[in-house]
Design a protein around this motif. Structure first.
Motif, short mmCIF file in Angstrom:
data_model
loop_
_atom_site.label_atom_id
_atom_site.label_comp_id
_atom_site.label_asym_id
_atom_site.label_seq_id
_atom_site.Cartn_x
_atom_site.Cartn_y
_atom_site.Cartn_z
N GLY A 1 0.84 -1.18 0.00
CA GLY A 1 0.00 0.00 0.00
C GLY A 1 0.87 1.23 0.00
N ALA A 2 0.22 2.38 0.03
CA ALA A 2 0.97 3.64 -0.03
C ALA A 2 1.84 3.82 1.21
N TYR A 3 1.39 3.22 2.33
CA TYR A 3 2.16 3.30 3.57
C TYR A 3 3.08 2.09 3.59
N SER B 1 -1.68 0.47 13.23
CA SER B 1 -3.04 1.01 13.12
C SER B 1 -3.43 1.19 11.66
N VAL B 2 -2.43 1.49 10.80
CA VAL B 2 -2.73 1.59 9.36
C VAL B 2 -3.23 0.24 8.86
N SER C 1 -6.77 -0.67 10.85
CA SER C 1 -8.02 0.07 10.64
C SER C 1 -8.22 0.52 9.20
N ILE C 2 -7.22 0.42 8.35
CA ILE C 2 -7.41 0.86 6.97
C ILE C 2 -7.23 -0.28 5.98
N ARG C 3 -6.05 -0.91 6.02
CA ARG C 3 -5.76 -1.82 4.92
C ARG C 3 -6.50 -3.15 5.01
N GLY D 1 -12.15 3.18 -1.23
CA GLY D 1 -11.40 4.08 -0.36
C GLY D 1 -12.04 4.31 1.00
N GLY D 2 -13.36 4.15 1.11
CA GLY D 2 -14.01 4.42 2.39
C GLY D 2 -14.09 3.20 3.29
N ALA D 3 -13.34 2.15 2.93
CA ALA D 3 -13.48 0.90 3.65
C ALA D 3 -13.03 1.02 5.11
N GLY D 4 -13.76 0.39 5.99
CA GLY D 4 -13.39 0.33 7.39
C GLY D 4 -14.20 -0.80 8.00
N GLU E 1 -16.52 -0.66 10.07
CA GLU E 1 -17.92 -0.30 10.14
C GLU E 1 -18.65 -0.69 8.84
#
Lengths: 310, 335
Positions: B35-37, B56-57, B60-62, B190-193, B195
């Motif tokens: 990913g970008a990170y 946390s990246v 909670s994101i990837r 992109g809005g994935a989480g 939730e």
């Protein structure tokens, strides 16, 4: 070498280590544990950070932050409304300062979840809004003193502007604010849009008071050619982007423009986009320069940002 | 005693399924590792264990993003395969015949009235899918000639009307999540989480599992409605049930990730070419392959042009569209 000199870096680092509390544009109370590594989203915010002497702390910036020019060497994390969470976190920021329209919102939520302090800086396009912006940034990076200095400098600029607008007689100039989006549509902004706000500040009037109609984006809308003519603008103000070619001819070719008094007399003022719509600490100077371009000059005028010399 | 030799196509099936079952975890791992990170892939377990920077990246994101991509792709491919079986034509898939945009229209309408009630979005989207399905079956009645081509044509027209409708609605309606017309028409994760994943997964998985259970009935249906009836299949209820399940699945995933086209078309086609048309094989395989391909497509979408990301449907359409054209021409418009 006096021994107490050694205490200075120690005290400084202690001062940097303490958390700052700041209330952001959404009314959220944000705790900033460290302002060591900042991602700055919004040209005016980056400008103000630089004025605070903190440009070394900026580890990432949005595409629209190009002042000072040294920022262009820093990693670009995208456009302010299309941010990418991973690209921002890749810079390992401790603090993210953004304009209040930054987004999309889920990305901001992801950044908060990742444990980074996210401060949405209030940015109403008014002199009061600028002061609030400067003070919020000052509070977030623990530089309230410097913030007050900047606010005072802004007030001096506004005073100089007022001395000009007070003595002017007659009906204020009718000005159309066009945002050049594509060559087939005249995209016009009403009074409440950020760039257009500077027009009223400079002592002119917006030729379309409020933008009516569906599809208005942030107070701007595609105006039909006839509505452009009906607005009877005596001058046209457009932002230009330093990294893109700009020509007055293209503005004159937009639907309806050639048929207005402004088009016939080629009265177009093109102004650096950050200078006109960023509402950074230079807002007072920008309004003064715009006032001079509208009332003291003729023909087409180009106004560059004083801090931008690539 | 040697057993009867199976036709070669059938003999390939276990191998294909096994390969796909291995491909999915590999794609998930690859997607989760890049990913970008930047985190060195081999460091990831340590980063997670010790809760280092970057954990946390990942958490909670990837990870939710990769899982959502798999869920969306699997559901779309499976729904495509089921629709093709039900309508007996290889030319339909959710994204292409207007179902995806029907879902988007349902979702945008829901947002217009209840901007903050996110829980209703997948259901509202499912209602939108049902609406489009109803129209399609109305406009292309049973037994019309070349049902595939007709469904496609009607579906494409519906799509363009629906996307204009969505654009028009967005003119008037603000979206608290900042979803754009591009998001609905070309998709994006992109809005994935977590939730969004918990909002989407129950409906999508439920629809997928229940559809997998319909594979025998769908097999009977491919012989023709008459024969299916003689085999003891209640054709009408089967169709209604399957279409409802497809609508729920497609509604849930389009509500979460927009309209990602061509996954539901090419995946089943490829699998039928590999292992024959038996739904007991095609349906699970389609879920696995659709999930893997979408994870990889999203990986490309978010890493090709760091820091900005492409809408993932742009990539699936760029790859899938030309392939589909080639198929159309080569297969000589059958269906």
């Amino acid at each position: 070498m006096r021994p107490w000199l050694f205490a200075i870096p120690v005290l400084l680092s202690l001062a940097l280590a303490q958390p700052f509390r700041v209330t952001d544009a959404t009314g959220r109370e944000v705790e900033v544990r460290s302002a060591e590594r900042i991602v700055s989203v919004g040209g005016s915010i980056s400008e103000i950070l630089d004025k605070f002497g903190l440009s070394e702390r900026i580890v990432g910036r949005d595409t629209g932050s190009y002042i000072p020019a040294s920022l262009l060497k820093k990693p670009d994390v995208g456009l302010f409304f299309r941010l990418n969470a991973e690209a921002i976190l890749a810079q390992r920021p401790t603090l993210i300062l953004t304009v209040s329209e930054a987004g999309p919102p889920p990305v901001l939520a992801q950044l908060r979840q990742a444990g980074v302090s996210v401060v949405l800086v209030p940015d109403e396009p008014t002199p009061e809004g600028v002061k609030k912006k400067i003070r919020t940034i000052g509070a977030a990076v623990g530089q309230p003193g410097r913030a007050e200095e900047l606010v005072r400098a802004l007030e001096r600029d506004l005073l100089a502007l007022r001395s000009k607008t007070r003595v002017r007689r007659g009906e204020p100039l009718r000005v159309l604010y066009i945002y050049p989006r594509d060559p087939r549509n005249t995209f016009v902004c009403g009074e409440e849009a950020s760039g257009a706000g500077l027009i009223t500040l400079a002592g002119a009037q917006n030729a379309v008071k409020t933008v009516q109609g569906a599809g208005a984006v942030r107070g701007c809308v595609n105006l039909t050619a006839e509505a452009v003519v009906a607005a009877r603008p005596e001058a046209i103000v457009v932002p230009f982007f330093p990294d893109q070619p700009f020509s007055f001819e293209n503005i004159l070719r937009l639907p309806g423009v050639a048929e207005t008094p402004a088009g016939r007399n080629r009265r177009i003022v093109a102004m650096d986009v950050t200078y006109i719509s960023g509402y950074g600490y230079t807002a007072g100077r920008a309004a003064l320069e715009l006032h001079q371009a509208l009332y003291e000059k003729t023909g087409s005028v180009r106004i560059n940002h004083p801090g931008f010399n690539p | 005693m040697t057993p009867d030799p199976l036709p070669p196509v059938q003999r390939r099936r276990p191998g294909v399924l096994l390969a796909l079952a291995l491909l999915l975890p590999l794609s998930l791992l690859w997607g989760a590792a890049s990913g970008a990170y930047y985190i060195p892939p081999l460091e990831i377990p340590r980063v997670l264990r010790e809760g280092l920077e970057g954990a946390s990246v990942l958490l909670s994101i990837r990870f939710p993003r990769v899982l959502l991509a798999a869920l969306v792709g699997g559901t779309l491919a499976l729904s495509g395969a089921v629709l093709q079986g039900l309508l007996r034509t290889p030319l339909v898939e959710p994204g292409l015949v207007g179902l995806g945009l029907g879902a988007a229209a349902g979702a945008v309408l829901w947002l217009a009235f209840f901007p903050l009630a996110a829980w209703g979005l997948p259901l509202a989207a499912a209602v939108g899918v049902l609406g489009v399905l109803f129209l399609l079956l109305r406009l292309v009645p049973e037994g019309s000639e070349q049902p595939g081509a007709r469904l496609l044509l009607v579906g494409l027209l519906l799509s363009s009307v629906l996307s204009a409708f969505i654009g028009f609605l967005q003119f008037r309606v603000g979206d608290p999540q900042g979803r754009s017309l591009t998001f609905w028409t070309l998709g994006g994760l992109g809005g994935a989480g977590w939730e969004l994943l918990t909002l989407t997964a129950p409906l999508a998985l439920l629809s997928g599992l229940l559809l997998l259970g319909q594979s025998r009935a769908l097999n009977a249906l491919t012989l023709g409605e008459e024969e299916a009836y003689h085999l003891g299949i209640a054709v009408g209820p089967l169709k209604r049930r399957a279409l409802l399940l497809v609508a729920l699945g497609v509604g849930a995933v389009v509500g979460a990730a927009g309209n990602i086209a061509f996954v539901g078309l090419l995946v089943p086609w490829l699998l039928r070419a590999l292992g024959g048309a038996d739904h007991r094989f095609v349906l699970p395989a389609a879920w696995l392959l659709g999930a893997s391909l979408t994870v990889l497509a999203d990986l490309a979408a978010r890493t090709l042009f760091t820091p900005s990301e492409l809408p993932v449907g742009l990539l699936t359409t760029l790859v899938g569209g030309p392939l589909f054209l080639y198929l159309l021409v080569r297969e000589g418009w059958r269906g």
